[in-house]
Design a protein around this motif. Sequence first.
Motif, PDB file in Angstrom:
ATOM      1  N   LYS A   1       0.814  -1.223   0.000  1.00  0.00           N
ATOM      2  CA  LYS A   1       0.000   0.000   0.000  1.00  0.00           C
ATOM      3  C   LYS A   1       0.841   1.264   0.000  1.00  0.00           C
ATOM      4  CE  LYS A   1      -4.088  -1.741   2.409  1.00  0.00           C
ATOM      5  NZ  LYS A   1      -4.783  -1.756   3.707  1.00  0.00           N
ATOM      6  N   THR A   2       1.972   1.241   0.679  1.00  0.00           N
ATOM      7  CA  THR A   2       2.793   2.447   0.821  1.00  0.00           C
ATOM      8  C   THR A   2       3.862   2.581  -0.248  1.00  0.00           C
ATOM      9  OG1 THR A   2       4.295   1.264   2.299  1.00  0.00           O
ATOM     10  CG2 THR A   2       2.518   2.543   3.329  1.00  0.00           C
ATOM     11  N   ASN A   3       4.119   1.466  -0.955  1.00  0.00           N
ATOM     12  CA  ASN A   3       5.209   1.453  -1.942  1.00  0.00           C
ATOM     13  C   ASN A   3       6.572   1.663  -1.279  1.00  0.00           C
ATOM     14  OD1 ASN A   3       5.758   0.870  -4.584  1.00  0.00           O
ATOM     15  ND2 ASN A   3       5.861   3.002  -5.221  1.00  0.00           N
ATOM     16  N   LEU A   4       6.679   1.318  -0.016  1.00  0.00           N
ATOM     17  CA  LEU A   4       7.961   1.368   0.688  1.00  0.00           C
ATOM     18  C   LEU A   4       8.584  -0.023   0.657  1.00  0.00           C
ATOM     19  CD1 LEU A   4       6.925   3.417   3.870  1.00  0.00           C
ATOM     20  CD2 LEU A   4       8.583   4.141   2.133  1.00  0.00           C
ATOM     21  N   PRO A   5       9.920  -0.115   0.689  1.00  0.00           N
ATOM     22  CA  PRO A   5      10.549  -1.442   0.730  1.00  0.00           C
ATOM     23  C   PRO A   5      10.124  -2.203   1.991  1.00  0.00           C
ATOM     24  CG  PRO A   5      12.192   0.291   0.391  1.00  0.00           C
ATOM     25  CD  PRO A   5      10.904   0.974   0.728  1.00  0.00           C
TER      26      PRO A   5
END
Lengths: 73, 217
Positions: free
Chosen positions: A33-37
């Motif tokens: 959802k956050t597009n964070l690693p």
Amino acid sequence: MACINPDGTLTTSAKAVLKAVTEVSSPAEVAQKTNLPLFRVRSSLRELVEAGLLEEQEGGYRLTAIGKERIGL
Amino acid sequence: MSEEMVTTPTLPRLNEPAPDFEAVTTHGVVRLSDFRDSWLILFSHPADFTPVCTTEFIAFAEIYPELQKRGVELLGLSIDSVYSHIAWIRNIQEKMGVKIPFPIIADLDRAVATKYGMVQPGASKTEAVRAVFIIDPKGVLRAMIYYPLTTGRNMQEILRLIDALQTSDKHNVATPANWQPGDKVIVPAPKTVEMVEENLKAGYEVVDWYLCKRRLE
């Protein structure tokens, strides 16, 4: 802490992580959802638990009352 | 115990669990276990604001998109403070126009460097050598490269090594010298007389019974 600024406000990524937690969310779901690693999400989730904004549940994490308040829920 | 024995750096071992750690980085506190389910390249550099290391960081940043396509994360390390790391990567961005997208461990107490044998007193007593550790999604150390202080690393070789390891895992094959993706791979050497006979009938390119090659589909 990487999630909380010196003035006590949440960092942008910490807010994004908290907003991505719905009911009980796994680190993989939050990362998507956050597009964070994924490694960064796991690190942030751990810090947000230590700060009392999230709690660990079987299968993932969920917002505490303080966590909900911090993101205006 | 002699002084020499005390100061001999310990080295991790291939195909064993990579030494665990929790470390302060430019992206917050991370643990090795935070990287499970991804491949990880943990690499050390001697010091921030030094010329060879700067060229390497720019080169690592350039291959980062290719690494991400392969499911690989990068994690740098040196025996410097997190403030030094932040100042250096901001300098690289300002002066050279390259954003460093991966975290860097501030290993001031050498806790991680010691576990991974990154400080080799014959090279430097105060700096880490140029080490590269490739750790698989299960946390197993799969490859190590050590370069001296004077020699910058070859990013194409690091990409090639990742490709070779992932190809070996996926197809149960080995890769020959100078292998590149798309080249023929090596069928594991047969361990019994029966397996020799079966390999010879399997349609492989047979150089000899112990060296058979094939193309991947």
